[in-house]
Scaffold this motif. Structure first.
Motif, PDB file in Angstrom:
ATOM      1  N   LEU A 205       0.832  -1.200   0.000  1.00  0.00           N
ATOM      2  CA  LEU A 205       0.000   0.000   0.000  1.00  0.00           C
ATOM      3  C   LEU A 205       0.868   1.251   0.000  1.00  0.00           C
ATOM      4  O   LEU A 205       0.610   2.201  -0.756  1.00  0.00           O
ATOM      5  N   LYS A 206       1.898   1.273   0.821  1.00  0.00           N
ATOM      6  CA  LYS A 206       2.800   2.423   0.853  1.00  0.00           C
ATOM      7  C   LYS A 206       3.444   2.656  -0.510  1.00  0.00           C
ATOM      8  O   LYS A 206       3.536   3.796  -0.986  1.00  0.00           O
TER       9      LYS A 206
ATOM     10  N   CYS B 187     -12.861  -6.128   0.810  1.00  0.00           N
ATOM     11  CA  CYS B 187     -13.180  -7.107   1.862  1.00  0.00           C
ATOM     12  C   CYS B 187     -11.904  -7.795   2.361  1.00  0.00           C
ATOM     13  O   CYS B 187     -11.740  -8.023   3.568  1.00  0.00           O
ATOM     14  N   ALA B 188     -11.002  -8.118   1.439  1.00  0.00           N
ATOM     15  CA  ALA B 188      -9.783  -8.846   1.819  1.00  0.00           C
ATOM     16  C   ALA B 188      -8.912  -8.023   2.761  1.00  0.00           C
ATOM     17  O   ALA B 188      -8.448  -8.520   3.797  1.00  0.00           O
ATOM     18  N   THR B 189      -8.692  -6.756   2.451  1.00  0.00           N
ATOM     19  CA  THR B 189      -7.822  -5.941   3.306  1.00  0.00           C
ATOM     20  C   THR B 189      -8.476  -5.651   4.648  1.00  0.00           C
ATOM     21  O   THR B 189      -7.782  -5.484   5.662  1.00  0.00           O
ATOM     22  N   ALA B 190      -9.794  -5.586   4.666  1.00  0.00           N
ATOM     23  CA  ALA B 190     -10.478  -5.370   5.946  1.00  0.00           C
ATOM     24  C   ALA B 190     -10.379  -6.605   6.830  1.00  0.00           C
ATOM     25  O   ALA B 190     -10.230  -6.495   8.055  1.00  0.00           O
ATOM     26  N   ILE B 191     -10.431  -7.779   6.213  1.00  0.00           N
ATOM     27  CA  ILE B 191     -10.341  -9.014   6.991  1.00  0.00           C
ATOM     28  C   ILE B 191      -8.972  -9.147   7.657  1.00  0.00           C
ATOM     29  O   ILE B 191      -8.865  -9.532   8.828  1.00  0.00           O
ATOM     30  N   ILE B 192      -7.910  -8.811   6.936  1.00  0.00           N
ATOM     31  CA  ILE B 192      -6.574  -8.950   7.531  1.00  0.00           C
ATOM     32  C   ILE B 192      -6.220  -7.772   8.436  1.00  0.00           C
ATOM     33  O   ILE B 192      -5.236  -7.818   9.170  1.00  0.00           O
ATOM     34  N   GLY B 193      -7.029  -6.697   8.368  1.00  0.00           N
ATOM     35  CA  GLY B 193      -6.879  -5.612   9.325  1.00  0.00           C
ATOM     36  C   GLY B 193      -5.747  -4.650   9.051  1.00  0.00           C
ATOM     37  O   GLY B 193      -5.214  -4.052  10.004  1.00  0.00           O
ATOM     38  N   ASP B 194      -5.353  -4.455   7.800  1.00  0.00           N
ATOM     39  CA  ASP B 194      -4.323  -3.462   7.497  1.00  0.00           C
ATOM     40  C   ASP B 194      -4.768  -2.074   7.973  1.00  0.00           C
ATOM     41  O   ASP B 194      -5.911  -1.655   7.743  1.00  0.00           O
ATOM     42  N   ASP B 195      -3.856  -1.357   8.617  1.00  0.00           N
ATOM     43  CA  ASP B 195      -4.167  -0.050   9.201  1.00  0.00           C
ATOM     44  C   ASP B 195      -3.968   1.037   8.141  1.00  0.00           C
ATOM     45  O   ASP B 195      -2.939   1.707   8.100  1.00  0.00           O
ATOM     46  N   ILE B 196      -4.978   1.223   7.300  1.00  0.00           N
ATOM     47  CA  ILE B 196      -4.819   2.204   6.223  1.00  0.00           C
ATOM     48  C   ILE B 196      -4.922   3.629   6.745  1.00  0.00           C
ATOM     49  O   ILE B 196      -4.405   4.556   6.125  1.00  0.00           O
ATOM     50  N   ASP B 197      -5.569   3.836   7.878  1.00  0.00           N
ATOM     51  CA  ASP B 197      -5.707   5.197   8.404  1.00  0.00           C
ATOM     52  C   ASP B 197      -4.351   5.784   8.783  1.00  0.00           C
ATOM     53  O   ASP B 197      -4.063   6.949   8.482  1.00  0.00           O
ATOM     54  N   SER B 198      -3.513   4.989   9.438  1.00  0.00           N
ATOM     55  CA  SER B 198      -2.206   5.516   9.836  1.00  0.00           C
ATOM     56  C   SER B 198      -1.332   5.761   8.605  1.00  0.00           C
ATOM     57  O   SER B 198      -0.571   6.735   8.558  1.00  0.00           O
TER      58      SER B 198
ATOM     59  N   GLU C  90       0.189   9.339   7.338  1.00  0.00           N
ATOM     60  CA  GLU C  90       1.640   9.496   7.138  1.00  0.00           C
ATOM     61  C   GLU C  90       1.940  10.134   5.790  1.00  0.00           C
ATOM     62  O   GLU C  90       2.752  11.072   5.688  1.00  0.00           O
ATOM     63  N   TYR C  91       1.263   9.640   4.738  1.00  0.00           N
ATOM     64  CA  TYR C  91       1.571  10.149   3.398  1.00  0.00           C
ATOM     65  C   TYR C  91       0.898  11.485   3.123  1.00  0.00           C
ATOM     66  O   TYR C  91       1.375  12.256   2.286  1.00  0.00           O
TER      67      TYR C  91
ATOM     68  N   GLY D  82       1.676  16.658   1.490  1.00  0.00           N
ATOM     69  CA  GLY D  82       1.006  17.945   1.603  1.00  0.00           C
ATOM     70  C   GLY D  82      -0.282  18.032   0.802  1.00  0.00           C
ATOM     71  O   GLY D  82      -0.727  19.133   0.451  1.00  0.00           O
ATOM     72  N   ILE D  83      -0.878  16.893   0.491  1.00  0.00           N
ATOM     73  CA  ILE D  83      -2.164  16.835  -0.200  1.00  0.00           C
ATOM     74  C   ILE D  83      -3.072  15.867   0.567  1.00  0.00           C
ATOM     75  O   ILE D  83      -2.585  15.052   1.345  1.00  0.00           O
ATOM     76  N   PRO D  84      -4.387  15.959   0.377  1.00  0.00           N
ATOM     77  CA  PRO D  84      -5.270  14.995   1.057  1.00  0.00           C
ATOM     78  C   PRO D  84      -5.008  13.572   0.562  1.00  0.00           C
ATOM     79  O   PRO D  84      -4.980  13.315  -0.643  1.00  0.00           O
ATOM     80  N   VAL D  85      -4.793  12.652   1.488  1.00  0.00           N
ATOM     81  CA  VAL D  85      -4.718  11.222   1.195  1.00  0.00           C
ATOM     82  C   VAL D  85      -5.819  10.584   2.034  1.00  0.00           C
ATOM     83  O   VAL D  85      -5.716  10.526   3.260  1.00  0.00           O
ATOM     84  N   ILE D  86      -6.854  10.112   1.391  1.00  0.00           N
ATOM     85  CA  ILE D  86      -8.136   9.887   2.057  1.00  0.00           C
ATOM     86  C   ILE D  86      -8.472   8.401   2.130  1.00  0.00           C
ATOM     87  O   ILE D  86      -8.616   7.732   1.093  1.00  0.00           O
ATOM     88  N   PRO D  87      -8.608   7.856   3.341  1.00  0.00           N
ATOM     89  CA  PRO D  87      -9.017   6.456   3.472  1.00  0.00           C
ATOM     90  C   PRO D  87     -10.523   6.316   3.282  1.00  0.00           C
ATOM     91  O   PRO D  87     -11.308   7.090   3.842  1.00  0.00           O
TER      92      PRO D  87
END
Length: 400
Positions: free
Chosen positions: A29-30, A51-62, A66-67, A72-77
């Motif tokens: 993802l990074k 669904c797959a990434t939610a099941i494994i629980g990747d922390d996309i918010d953090s 970070e990015y 310096g632009i919106p990076v929106i989960p």
């Protein structure tokens, strides 16, 4: 469809493997976010879960935080994994929530002649309509620029072609930025369009222009509709689309004198986000155009669709999600796949839909020939059943 430049879609996929499902896909993802920034120099980046990434629980918010700080632009989960809500339409809400939080201008300067139109990718029918009231259109979300999304909070009001799609964003703009949502029936048929135009006129202080436009359009299209009625006389239609959109299409069919005794809607929203009864599209349909004898809410399974069509034996179907159209063709029923969702909007939409139906039924012989040489993939046991939902009611029959 809106005279926009042709561009490639800018979408990247993290392409997760079995190993990533075990150990996590955050590194991918990074890298994908970095690649998106390097390749396209965007003004905003949206990150959507599956669904797959939610099941494994990747922390996309953090990661997005970070990015966002890095670029310096919106990076929106966008958390739109389907199993959480169990319905696809909440994906609209998740996307619109991200736009409200991260893109919309928080210190707006009101543009009194600007109207937000929440839609998908339909043709530009709203500009000529609202121009009669000296209003400009701000189309969102599909194909919109970041600037157009940002000015959502600056508009005089917000409308949509379907309340299922638009109600979350419209309610949020009203609650947090004071942009009024137009609370009226959807602009389908004379009753809906008249009420919709009048409410826009009232909210934007253009009542006189609204009445002039309504009178002019009635005089223009009514003779055309009477001619279409003669050609469409005796036809029966069936509508298979999302809920509020289906209600609008049925209204237009009945304006054209087309009998519509059956409809399959893919979900039902008993209350929209505003909670205003004027947006009850099903009630508007029943009160102004009558009930629908065979009205079903279902998740569009082909084996169920067969029995629904057998109930009413339509001459054609109107459909948005084309997976059901091949079954109708096997039964000798032509389908009008409404790729342009704006085809039935407003006064001109009544005429446009009538002409589309005439074109579709002119090919009926092809579908009849297809039906004569096609075999349905179901056993006689199922074809003899009149209730399309008998398996849900009696699950023990599955073992037969």
């Amino acid at each position: 469809m809106r005279n926009l430049p042709v561009e490639s879609v800018k979408i990247l996929c993290t392409n997760l493997t079995e190993s990533d499902m075990v150990f996590g896909g955050m590194d991918k993802l990074k890298q994908s976010i970095q690649d998106a920034y390097d390749r396209y120099n965007p003004q905003a980046i949206f990150v959507s879960t599956s669904c797959a990434t939610a099941i494994i629980g990747d922390d996309i918010d953090s990661i997005t935080s970070e990015y966002e700080e890095k670029f310096g632009i919106p990076v929106i989960p966008l958390h739109c994994e389907g199993f959480k809500s169990k319905h696809w339409s909440t994906g609209f809400d998740s996307t619109q929530h991200g736009i409200l939080r991260k893109i919309v201008n928080k210190n707006p300067k009101r543009q009194e002649d600007l109207v937000n139109v929440i839609n998908l990718w339909g043709s530009d029918v709203f500009t000529p309509m609202l121009a009669q009231l000296d209003l400009r259109v701000n189309y969102v979300v599909d194909m919109a620029t970041v600037g157009e999304l940002a000015q959502l909070s600056e508009a005089a009001c917000t409308v949509g072609f379907c309340y299922t799609l638009s109600s979350y964003l419209a309610a949020g703009l009203e609650q947090h930025f004071g942009v009024p949502e137009i609370k009226a029936p959807q602009p389908y048929g004379f009753a809906g369009t008249d009420a919709w135009i009048r409410e826009i006129g009232r909210v934007t202080h253009r009542e006189e222009l609204a009445e002039k436009y309504i009178a002019k359009e009635h005089a223009r299209v009514k003779p055309l509709i009477e001619e279409l009625k003669k050609k469409l006389k005796g036809l029966k239609g069936f509508v298979a689309t999302g809920s509020a959109y289906s209600h609008g299409l049925i209204a237009v069919l009945r304006e054209l004198g087309v009998a519509t005794d059956g409809s399959l809607v893919f979900h039902h929203d008993p209350v929209y986000d505003s909670g205003d009864p004027r947006q009850d599209s099903l009630l508007h349909l029943i009160e102004n155009y009558g009930d629908v004898q065979s009205f079903s809410v279902s998740n569009r399974q082909q084996y169920q669709f067969y029995a629904l069509l057998q109930r009413v034996h339509p001459d054609f179907i109107l459909i948005r999600h084309n997976g059901l159209a091949p079954l109708a063709s096997r039964l000798g029923i032509p389908a009008a796949p409404l790729g342009d969702e704006h085809i039935a909007i407003g006064y001109e939409g009544i005429v446009s839909l009538g002409e589309t139906i005439l074109e579709v039924v002119s090919h009926k012989k092809f579908h009849q020939d297809l039906a004569a040489h096609a075999k349905l993939p179901y056993k006689k046991w199922w074809l003899d059943k009149e209730d399309p939902y008998i398996l849900a009611k009696n699950p023990e029959l599955i073992a037969i």
